[in-house]
Every structure is written in C-alpha cells, then in structure tokens.
Design a protein around this motif. Sequence first.
Motif, PDB file in Angstrom:
ATOM      1  N   VAL A   9       0.806  -1.229   0.000  1.00  0.00           N
ATOM      2  CA  VAL A   9       0.000   0.000   0.000  1.00  0.00           C
ATOM      3  C   VAL A   9       0.836   1.274   0.000  1.00  0.00           C
ATOM      4  N   PHE A  10       2.063   1.236   0.533  1.00  0.00           N
ATOM      5  CA  PHE A  10       2.877   2.450   0.561  1.00  0.00           C
ATOM      6  C   PHE A  10       3.984   2.432  -0.483  1.00  0.00           C
ATOM      7  N   GLY A  11       3.840   1.562  -1.472  1.00  0.00           N
ATOM      8  CA  GLY A  11       4.687   1.663  -2.648  1.00  0.00           C
ATOM      9  C   GLY A  11       4.145   2.721  -3.581  1.00  0.00           C
ATOM     10  N   GLN A  12       4.839   2.939  -4.683  1.00  0.00           N
ATOM     11  CA  GLN A  12       4.389   3.946  -5.648  1.00  0.00           C
ATOM     12  C   GLN A  12       2.962   3.681  -6.104  1.00  0.00           C
ATOM     13  N   ASP A  13       2.696   2.479  -6.622  1.00  0.00           N
ATOM     14  CA  ASP A  13       1.375   2.181  -7.179  1.00  0.00           C
ATOM     15  C   ASP A  13       0.317   2.098  -6.098  1.00  0.00           C
ATOM     16  N   GLY A  14       0.664   1.449  -4.985  1.00  0.00           N
ATOM     17  CA  GLY A  14      -0.293   1.301  -3.892  1.00  0.00           C
ATOM     18  C   GLY A  14      -0.748   2.630  -3.332  1.00  0.00           C
ATOM     19  N   ASN A 185       6.664  -0.072 -17.813  1.00  0.00           N
ATOM     20  CA  ASN A 185       7.352   0.857 -16.908  1.00  0.00           C
ATOM     21  C   ASN A 185       6.491   2.082 -16.644  1.00  0.00           C
ATOM     22  N   HIS A 186       6.325   2.408 -15.387  1.00  0.00           N
ATOM     23  CA  HIS A 186       5.519   3.568 -15.025  1.00  0.00           C
ATOM     24  C   HIS A 186       6.212   4.286 -13.866  1.00  0.00           C
ATOM     25  N   GLU A 187       6.268   5.596 -13.980  1.00  0.00           N
ATOM     26  CA  GLU A 187       7.112   6.417 -13.106  1.00  0.00           C
ATOM     27  C   GLU A 187       6.287   7.526 -12.451  1.00  0.00           C
ATOM     28  N   SER A 188       6.921   8.183 -11.488  1.00  0.00           N
ATOM     29  CA  SER A 188       6.281   9.290 -10.781  1.00  0.00           C
ATOM     30  C   SER A 188       7.300   9.883  -9.824  1.00  0.00           C
ATOM     31  N   PRO A 189       6.950  10.999  -9.174  1.00  0.00           N
ATOM     32  CA  PRO A 189       7.840  11.527  -8.141  1.00  0.00           C
ATOM     33  C   PRO A 189       8.003  10.576  -6.949  1.00  0.00           C
ATOM     34  N   ARG A 198      14.127   8.236 -11.733  1.00  0.00           N
ATOM     35  CA  ARG A 198      14.309   9.070 -10.539  1.00  0.00           C
ATOM     36  C   ARG A 198      15.792   9.338 -10.287  1.00  0.00           C
ATOM     37  N   LYS A 199      16.637   8.339 -10.555  1.00  0.00           N
ATOM     38  CA  LYS A 199      18.078   8.530 -10.383  1.00  0.00           C
ATOM     39  C   LYS A 199      18.577   9.660 -11.264  1.00  0.00           C
ATOM     40  N   ILE A 200      18.103   9.706 -12.510  1.00  0.00           N
ATOM     41  CA  ILE A 200      18.515  10.760 -13.431  1.00  0.00           C
ATOM     42  C   ILE A 200      18.024  12.116 -12.958  1.00  0.00           C
ATOM     43  N   VAL A 201      16.735  12.195 -12.632  1.00  0.00           N
ATOM     44  CA  VAL A 201      16.169  13.468 -12.196  1.00  0.00           C
ATOM     45  C   VAL A 201      16.858  13.954 -10.924  1.00  0.00           C
ATOM     46  N   ALA A 326       8.858  17.124  -3.089  1.00  0.00           N
ATOM     47  CA  ALA A 326       7.479  16.662  -2.848  1.00  0.00           C
ATOM     48  C   ALA A 326       7.242  15.297  -3.463  1.00  0.00           C
ATOM     49  N   PHE A 327       6.137  14.659  -3.043  1.00  0.00           N
ATOM     50  CA  PHE A 327       5.758  13.339  -3.538  1.00  0.00           C
ATOM     51  C   PHE A 327       4.509  13.364  -4.392  1.00  0.00           C
ATOM     52  N   ASP A 328       3.805  14.438  -4.412  1.00  0.00           N
ATOM     53  CA  ASP A 328       2.459  14.463  -5.020  1.00  0.00           C
ATOM     54  C   ASP A 328       2.515  14.070  -6.493  1.00  0.00           C
TER      55      ASP A 328
END
Length: 328
Positions: A9-14, A185-189, A198-201, A326-328
């Motif tokens: 639940v506290f992973g990116q997708d969850g 592959n799906h990404e986000s903050p 995320r490593k690149i950013v 931020a994480f939003d």
Amino acid sequence: MKRAVITGVFGQDGSYLAELLSAMDYEVHGVPRSTPSETSLKIQAHLAQKGVTPILHDCNLNLFADVQDLFRTVRPDECYHLASVHYPAQTVGGAQLQRDRIMFEENTLSVLNLLFAIREISPQTRLVFAGSCLMYDDCQVSSQSEETPFRSKSLYGLSKITGHQLIDLFRNSFNLHASTAILYNHESPRRPPNFVTRKIVQGLVKVTRGQTQCLELGNLDSVKDWGFARDYARGMWLMAQADSPRDYILATGTGHTVEDVVRETADLLGLRNWREAVSVKDGLTPTKSVTLIGNSQRAQTELSWTHSLTFRQLIELMVQHELEGAFD
C-alpha cells in the motif's frame, strides 16, 4: 461503502491507488512491508497529510493462516495485489541464487494464498494482480499484446508468469473475478531513487545545485515504455469494475531511451552541456533483449483507459517535484 485491500500500500502504485479509492469513499485496507523503506515511510507520511490513512494489517502474505485472517476480518469487495519482491541482479554466486529463490517463492506463494483465501472465504472479492512487462522479456516480438506468448529470461519475470497462470487457473476453474494487469514501466515523483528515471532526475538536480559534479549511468541506449503511475493505478481499478475478468496490458505504446530521459531532464533544468555532467560506465553494454513496448488497445477499447501525460510532461512533473522535495 466498498472495502478494498491493497498489498504494497505504501509503494508507488499502492499509494496512488489508496488515494484514488479514498476519494471514491472506499474503506481502504492496506498490507505494508514488514520492514518499510525510507521512501515508503515518506509516502505514508505524505498520504497522512492528505487525509489518506488506510487501515493497516500485519499480514505475512506467504503464510496462508495470515491471509485467511485478513479476508475473514475485511471480506473486501476488491483486492489489489501489488506487493512483490524484486532483487536486481548484482553478482553470480550463492548470495544471488539465495535472493532469487526467495524472490520466486514469495512472489508466487503470495498469489496462491490470496486466491485460495478468496475462494474459501470471500468468493465475491475481485482480485487484480500486478504483472510486469518482463513477462515478455524473451518473447522476440515487439510490440507486445495480450495475445503475445509469455517468455522470460529472468526469475522475476517467471515469477510473474507463474502468478498470472495461477490467476488464470482460478478464474477458469472456480469462476473468480481475477485478472492480471500487465504493467509496463511507469514512473512518478514517488519512485525510489534506485530506479533510473528518478536517479537521473535526482542526480541532475544535484548537479544544478552544485551538490555533485557528475551523474554515473550505465547504457544510455536502453528503450523503455514509460508512463505515469497514477494512470496505471486507475487502470487496475477499472479492471476490477469490469463485468467479466480479463487480463490487460497497461502501456503508452511509445518507447524512449535512457538518453531521452537525460536530455529532457537536462533541458528542463537548463543544463545545456549535459554530457559533461553524465558519466557512462565503461564496459557496460546492453544485453540482447526484445524491446518492451506495450499495445494497450484492449484496455483503451474495453475499459476506456487512457494515459494522461506525454513523456515530456511526465519528466517535467518529476523534475518539478524533485526541486520541491514533494511526492504528489
């Protein structure tokens, strides 16, 4: 009020799924990691600030008795199985073999336990299992659709194929509403920093701030089908709402190289000579592999699913939130 269980639940997708369901007035139950990562703790705190506080359960998904207790307690309308173990290949030897064995066992046994618990205790529960494009990483066909035969050269991919086969068996044999979401592959903050986007950013933001002089990367030519994680969470919810269970690929259908991520990030940060800030490890060449590009036509047609951000917009979102912390 509908009830849903989200593993991981506290992973990116969850976390995106928990937000989505909470906004629709679900009673959200979550199974977090027994040993949370730094990123998952930050995501949990971020969700709490937004008023998203899933009811948490201490459940070892590899123990059938624990899973039975979870379903007797919650009897959810929907269950989203997003938790999985994925150890990146590092060395050849006993330690790697041990990690791979544990990964395969945990990824497959958790699916089996959930399916048996649903069949025994809560047969009305609709289950969505998070598969992976790595189920196709040795298929020799690009792009891939739901009709493409699965073939993987990794134990992680094989564990996802096995999980899918269990889903298919219980769906057909016991009439369960169980589906596999084949996620590209799906990404986000909210991506942990060990993932390349995320490593690149994160790395190039540090370069612009003078916190480091160089970002070290491997092969820049690898091609991925990158989308926005929030869209994929919504896609899994749409799968649970379908009248009949079916497997769906969720993907953008467009490939970009790692170098494309670097170029877009550098452009957004105003780094004109990005090659001076990026070091490519010597001797790292891409392993010969099929290009993983997903055909999501079935999901678009049958679920009315779409992806909301272009590649540039996704990188822009990640850069903006990296700058803001931020994480939003």
